[in-house]
Design a protein around this motif. Structure first.
Motif, PDB file in Angstrom:
ATOM      1  N   ASN A  18       0.916  11.667  -1.007  1.00 17.41           N
ATOM      2  CA  ASN A  18       1.637  12.362  -2.088  1.00 17.41           C
ATOM      3  C   ASN A  18       3.103  11.966  -1.977  1.00 17.41           C
ATOM      4  OD1 ASN A  18       2.793  14.050  -3.941  1.00 17.41           O
ATOM      5  ND2 ASN A  18       2.317  15.960  -2.861  1.00 17.41           N
ATOM      6  N   ASP A  19       3.522  11.043  -2.852  1.00 22.31           N
ATOM      7  CA  ASP A  19       4.887  10.523  -2.822  1.00 22.31           C
ATOM      8  C   ASP A  19       5.689  11.148  -3.953  1.00 22.31           C
ATOM      9  OD1 ASP A  19       7.126   9.054  -2.206  1.00 22.31           O
ATOM     10  OD2 ASP A  19       6.410   7.199  -3.125  1.00 22.31           O
ATOM     11  N   HIS A  20       6.377  12.263  -3.630  1.00 21.53           N
ATOM     12  CA  HIS A  20       7.172  12.995  -4.620  1.00 21.53           C
ATOM     13  C   HIS A  20       6.328  13.371  -5.834  1.00 21.53           C
ATOM     14  CE1 HIS A  20      10.255  10.785  -2.253  1.00 21.53           C
ATOM     15  NE2 HIS A  20      10.918  11.928  -2.383  1.00 21.53           N
ATOM     16  N   GLY A  21       5.128  13.904  -5.570  1.00 25.59           N
ATOM     17  CA  GLY A  21       4.273  14.391  -6.638  1.00 25.59           C
ATOM     18  C   GLY A  21       3.333  13.352  -7.215  1.00 25.59           C
ATOM     19  N   GLU A  22       3.488  12.100  -6.832  1.00 27.72           N
ATOM     20  CA  GLU A  22       2.612  11.032  -7.330  1.00 27.72           C
ATOM     21  C   GLU A  22       1.674  10.579  -6.203  1.00 27.72           C
ATOM     22  OE1 GLU A  22       2.863   6.474  -9.171  1.00 27.72           O
ATOM     23  OE2 GLU A  22       4.694   7.569  -8.634  1.00 27.72           O
ATOM     24  N   GLU A  23       0.354  10.586  -6.487  1.00 20.97           N
ATOM     25  CA  GLU A  23      -0.599  10.143  -5.474  1.00 20.97           C
ATOM     26  C   GLU A  23      -0.649   8.620  -5.421  1.00 20.97           C
ATOM     27  OE1 GLU A  23      -4.578  12.050  -4.636  1.00 20.97           O
ATOM     28  OE2 GLU A  23      -5.288  10.065  -5.283  1.00 20.97           O
ATOM     29  N   LYS A  24      -0.468   8.078  -4.221  1.00 22.41           N
ATOM     30  CA  LYS A  24      -0.539   6.636  -4.004  1.00 22.41           C
ATOM     31  C   LYS A  24      -1.496   6.364  -2.844  1.00 22.41           C
ATOM     32  CE  LYS A  24       4.251   5.880  -5.532  1.00 22.41           C
ATOM     33  NZ  LYS A  24       5.607   5.401  -5.132  1.00 22.41           N
ATOM     34  N   THR A  25      -2.211   5.265  -2.948  1.00 20.09           N
ATOM     35  CA  THR A  25      -3.155   4.910  -1.896  1.00 20.09           C
ATOM     36  C   THR A  25      -2.872   3.485  -1.416  1.00 20.09           C
ATOM     37  OG1 THR A  25      -4.734   4.275  -3.622  1.00 20.09           O
ATOM     38  CG2 THR A  25      -5.018   6.439  -2.595  1.00 20.09           C
ATOM     39  N   ILE A  26      -3.005   3.292  -0.105  1.00 16.02           N
ATOM     40  CA  ILE A  26      -2.776   1.979   0.494  1.00 16.02           C
ATOM     41  C   ILE A  26      -3.725   1.797   1.669  1.00 16.02           C
ATOM     42  CG2 ILE A  26      -0.875   2.894   1.917  1.00 16.02           C
ATOM     43  CD1 ILE A  26       0.396   0.071   1.772  1.00 16.02           C
ATOM     44  N   ALA A  27      -4.279   0.598   1.800  1.00 18.50           N
ATOM     45  CA  ALA A  27      -5.198   0.294   2.901  1.00 18.50           C
ATOM     46  C   ALA A  27      -4.676  -0.883   3.707  1.00 18.50           C
ATOM     47  CB  ALA A  27      -6.598  -0.016   2.364  1.00 18.50           C
ATOM     48  N   PHE A  28      -4.774  -0.764   5.027  1.00 17.00           N
ATOM     49  CA  PHE A  28      -4.465  -1.839   5.964  1.00 17.00           C
ATOM     50  C   PHE A  28      -5.787  -2.256   6.601  1.00 17.00           C
ATOM     51  CE2 PHE A  28      -0.697   0.671   5.429  1.00 17.00           C
ATOM     52  CZ  PHE A  28       0.377  -0.218   5.499  1.00 17.00           C
ATOM     53  N   GLN A  86     -17.762  -2.203   5.742  1.00 16.48           N
ATOM     54  CA  GLN A  86     -18.012  -1.265   4.648  1.00 16.48           C
ATOM     55  C   GLN A  86     -17.013  -1.529   3.522  1.00 16.48           C
ATOM     56  OE1 GLN A  86     -17.455   3.442   4.604  1.00 16.48           O
ATOM     57  NE2 GLN A  86     -19.134   2.841   5.938  1.00 16.48           N
ATOM     58  N   VAL A  87     -17.480  -1.375   2.302  1.00 20.24           N
ATOM     59  CA  VAL A  87     -16.592  -1.569   1.153  1.00 20.24           C
ATOM     60  C   VAL A  87     -15.493  -0.510   1.181  1.00 20.24           C
ATOM     61  CG1 VAL A  87     -16.427  -1.560  -1.367  1.00 20.24           C
ATOM     62  CG2 VAL A  87     -18.400  -2.614  -0.248  1.00 20.24           C
ATOM     63  N   LEU A  88     -14.253  -0.938   1.008  1.00 23.31           N
ATOM     64  CA  LEU A  88     -13.124  -0.012   1.040  1.00 23.31           C
ATOM     65  C   LEU A  88     -13.042   0.769  -0.263  1.00 23.31           C
ATOM     66  CD1 LEU A  88     -10.292  -2.250   2.568  1.00 23.31           C
ATOM     67  CD2 LEU A  88     -11.838  -0.690   3.748  1.00 23.31           C
ATOM     68  N   PRO A  89     -12.536   1.991  -0.213  1.00 22.47           N
ATOM     69  CA  PRO A  89     -12.307   2.729  -1.458  1.00 22.47           C
ATOM     70  C   PRO A  89     -11.224   2.050  -2.291  1.00 22.47           C
ATOM     71  CG  PRO A  89     -11.297   3.868   0.391  1.00 22.47           C
ATOM     72  CD  PRO A  89     -12.086   2.748   0.976  1.00 22.47           C
ATOM     73  N   ALA A  90     -11.190   2.347  -3.564  1.00 21.69           N
ATOM     74  CA  ALA A  90     -10.177   1.768  -4.452  1.00 21.69           C
ATOM     75  C   ALA A  90      -8.788   2.260  -4.046  1.00 21.69           C
ATOM     76  CB  ALA A  90     -10.480   2.149  -5.901  1.00 21.69           C
ATOM     77  N   VAL A  91      -7.847   1.331  -3.938  1.00 21.01           N
ATOM     78  CA  VAL A  91      -6.477   1.677  -3.543  1.00 21.01           C
ATOM     79  C   VAL A  91      -5.478   1.024  -4.494  1.00 21.01           C
ATOM     80  CG1 VAL A  91      -7.033   1.985  -1.095  1.00 21.01           C
ATOM     81  CG2 VAL A  91      -6.359  -0.280  -1.927  1.00 21.01           C
ATOM     82  N   ASP A  92      -4.236   1.509  -4.422  1.00 18.33           N
ATOM     83  CA  ASP A  92      -3.158   0.926  -5.225  1.00 18.33           C
ATOM     84  C   ASP A  92      -2.582  -0.321  -4.574  1.00 18.33           C
ATOM     85  OD1 ASP A  92      -3.157   3.081  -7.183  1.00 18.33           O
ATOM     86  OD2 ASP A  92      -2.220   4.312  -5.622  1.00 18.33           O
ATOM     87  N   VAL A 146     -11.199  -8.208  -1.575  1.00 23.90           N
ATOM     88  CA  VAL A 146     -10.247  -7.864  -2.641  1.00 23.90           C
ATOM     89  C   VAL A 146     -10.977  -7.624  -3.951  1.00 23.90           C
ATOM     90  CG1 VAL A 146      -8.208  -8.638  -3.920  1.00 23.90           C
ATOM     91  CG2 VAL A 146      -8.435  -9.202  -1.493  1.00 23.90           C
ATOM     92  N   ARG A 147     -11.983  -8.442  -4.229  1.00 25.45           N
ATOM     93  CA  ARG A 147     -12.741  -8.279  -5.483  1.00 25.45           C
ATOM     94  C   ARG A 147     -13.435  -6.926  -5.569  1.00 25.45           C
ATOM     95  NH1 ARG A 147     -15.306 -14.020  -4.512  1.00 25.45           N
ATOM     96  NH2 ARG A 147     -13.904 -15.394  -5.703  1.00 25.45           N
ATOM     97  N   SER A 148     -13.746  -6.340  -4.402  1.00 26.16           N
ATOM     98  CA  SER A 148     -14.424  -5.035  -4.413  1.00 26.16           C
ATOM     99  C   SER A 148     -13.509  -3.915  -4.888  1.00 26.16           C
ATOM    100  CB  SER A 148     -14.955  -4.709  -3.011  1.00 26.16           C
ATOM    101  OG  SER A 148     -13.885  -4.449  -2.111  1.00 26.16           O
ATOM    102  N   GLN A 149     -12.213  -4.211  -4.980  1.00 24.70           N
ATOM    103  CA  GLN A 149     -11.258  -3.215  -5.450  1.00 24.70           C
ATOM    104  C   GLN A 149     -11.313  -3.078  -6.977  1.00 24.70           C
ATOM    105  OE1 GLN A 149      -8.875  -1.209  -3.667  1.00 24.70           O
ATOM    106  NE2 GLN A 149     -10.291  -1.769  -2.028  1.00 24.70           N
TER     107      GLN A 149
END
Length: 464
Positions: free
Chosen positions: A174-184, A200-206, A418-421
């Motif tokens: 939660n970045d100042h009220g905006e949800e952001k997702t990131i995967a390493f 395992q296939v990663l969940p969708a991220v930004d 990457v294509r799985s995103q």
């Protein structure tokens, strides 16, 4: 939210990424950088104050991801280190082994003061005390179990194969009220790898920070692990009655190799050949694999139910003492010697090389990556003379390499990750942990498919 790549930028080793959410600082991995010709002490030069980091997240145990954590703690870090349970167990083994390597190099430095490459009065980067101080900070989290770091930051580890316990670190923020997702991603494994589950296939991220070790390169597809090993063992140990030396990382690669040999010999696909696993750390790592047996793949679990322990079989000996290790050199029957370290930069493998590098009836089989500057790299490059244990020795042994036991996904695997995103949701992909040519090849392929890609420079910050 800011991202800074402080390690594994346009190179393979030294993974270290800083994610800042407001004033909160998350360090993802803290690996040793041992790729360039520089002193080990340069790993002390953090580009930030270690005490300013709030939490460390560790994707997996390999030393290029975990190996500088004790230095971070020694220089003032006081927070938690989050990882999966197998990663914590395996990391302790690897860090204590690093202490031994540092200490040995320091001893050589004192003995060779003012002479050659050891004449620099080296000091260990950290000691056993610092490793134990670091281990006291480990907090373990199971796979696919969301863990709330703060009220605004949630972490989930998603299995990626590669090594027991390895997990991509997926953040929901939660970045100042905006949800952001990131995967390493850490390091991404490959499908159908011995002992380990498929990634395992990663969940969708930004935003996605992905390794690129095998960018532009494909693994061998026409031969299986079993077929490759049978062909090499049959030629070296059965037909030529020689010895096969396999440098292998004690953690991960050795267990997969032993399991593969177990399947070959227990099925009668080759005549019995003596196998020595000469690495005390590999023996201890195997116990950790047994401890977390519920995380090995279904095939290995079925093998265990039908035939017993996948890491034990007739003619297999785990060598413990240094005296027993030296006796292996006096074993004149055909045999297979599996020993660490995989890049030949330390461990008992150097003794076996010293006594066999000039043996025409010896084959040295590389089954993993060797970083530039390492002894393994020089042998694979085709050097006719190499320096081992203070001597220059001619190379008469046969040098072979296979990628069938590489634990990294190849170019197609990286592309498919990457294509799985969700292509609409994914705003940006950052490439790390790869040689420059590999990153460029992967970036070009992703760019051709419309993905926005950056190959970060070390220390450059990006606003997400």
């Amino acid at each position: 939210m800011n991202l800074t790549i402080h390690g594994a930028a346009r190179q393979v080793t030294g993974s270290m990424h800083l994610l800042e959410v407001g004033t909160y600082k998350i360090l993802i991995d803290c690996g040793l950088d041992y790729e360039k010709d520089r002193s080990i002490q340069s790993n002390e030069d953090f580009p930030f104050d270690p005490a300013s980091i709030d939490v460390v997240v560790l994707t997996h145990a390999h030393i290029d991801h975990s190996g500088n954590i004790p230095t971070l703690v020694r220089l003032g870090y006081e927070g938690q280190i989050l990882c999966t349970p197998p990663t914590a167990d395996l990391t302790e083994l690897l860090l204590l082994d690093s202490v031994s390597i540092f200490t040995n190099k320091a001893e050589k430095s004192r003995k060779h003061k003012g002479k050659g490459k050891f004449g620099t009065n080296l000091q260990p980067l950290y000691l056993q005390k610092h490793v134990m101080d670091a281990m006291d900070r480990f907090v373990t989290i199971g796979f696919n179990k969301p863990f709330r770091i703060t009220g605004d930051i949630e972490l989930t580890f998603v299995p990626v194969g590669h090594l027991l316990g390895a997990g991509a670190a997926v953040f929901k923020i939660n970045d100042h009220g905006e949800e952001k997702t990131i995967a390493f991603t850490g390091d991404i494994g490959r499908k159908n790898y011995p002992v380990l589950d498929d990634p395992q296939v990663l969940p969708a991220v930004d935003f996605l920070v992905t390794e690129s070790t095998y960018g532009g390169r494909m693994h061998t597809k026409d031969k299986t692990v079993q077929d490759t090993l049978i062909e090499i063992i049959d030629k070296c140990c059965v037909k030529e009655q020689g010895r096969l030396i396999i440098p292998a990382f004690s953690i991960g690669r050795t267990q997969s190799l032993v399991y593969s040999l177990n399947k070959i010999f227990s099925s009668g696909l080759l005549p019995p050949v003596k196998v020595f696993v000469d690495s005390p750390m590999a023996t201890r790592a195997t116990e950790i694999f047994r401890k977390h047996h519920h995380l090995v793949n279904a095939e290995a679990q079925d093998f265990y139910k039908q035939k017993g322990d996948e890491f034990e079989f007739d003619n297999l000996t785990y060598v413990e003492t240094l005296q027993d290790s030296r006796q292996v050199s006096n074993y004149y029957e055909p045999c297979i010697i599996i020993s660490s370290a995989g890049m030949l930069e330390g461990g008992r493998i150097q003794d076996h090389l010293f006594y066999n590098i000039q043996n025409f009836y010896c084959t040295i089989l590389f089954i993993g990556y060797c970083a530039k500057g390492t002894l393994g790299y020089r042998l694979l490059r085709g050097d006719s003379i190499v320096h081992i244990k203070d001597r220059d020795l001619a190379v008469y042994a046969t040098i072979k390499q296979t990628d069938v036991l590489s634990a990294h996904g190849d170019h197609d695997d990286l592309m498919n990750n990457v294509r799985s995103q969700d292509k609409v949701k994914l705003k940006h992909t950052f490439l790390v942990h790869g040689e420059d040519s590999s990153m460029q090849a992967l970036a070009e392929s992703l760019g051709n498919e419309g993905y926005k890609v950056t190959i970060p420079e070390k220390g450059v910050s990006y606003t997400l």
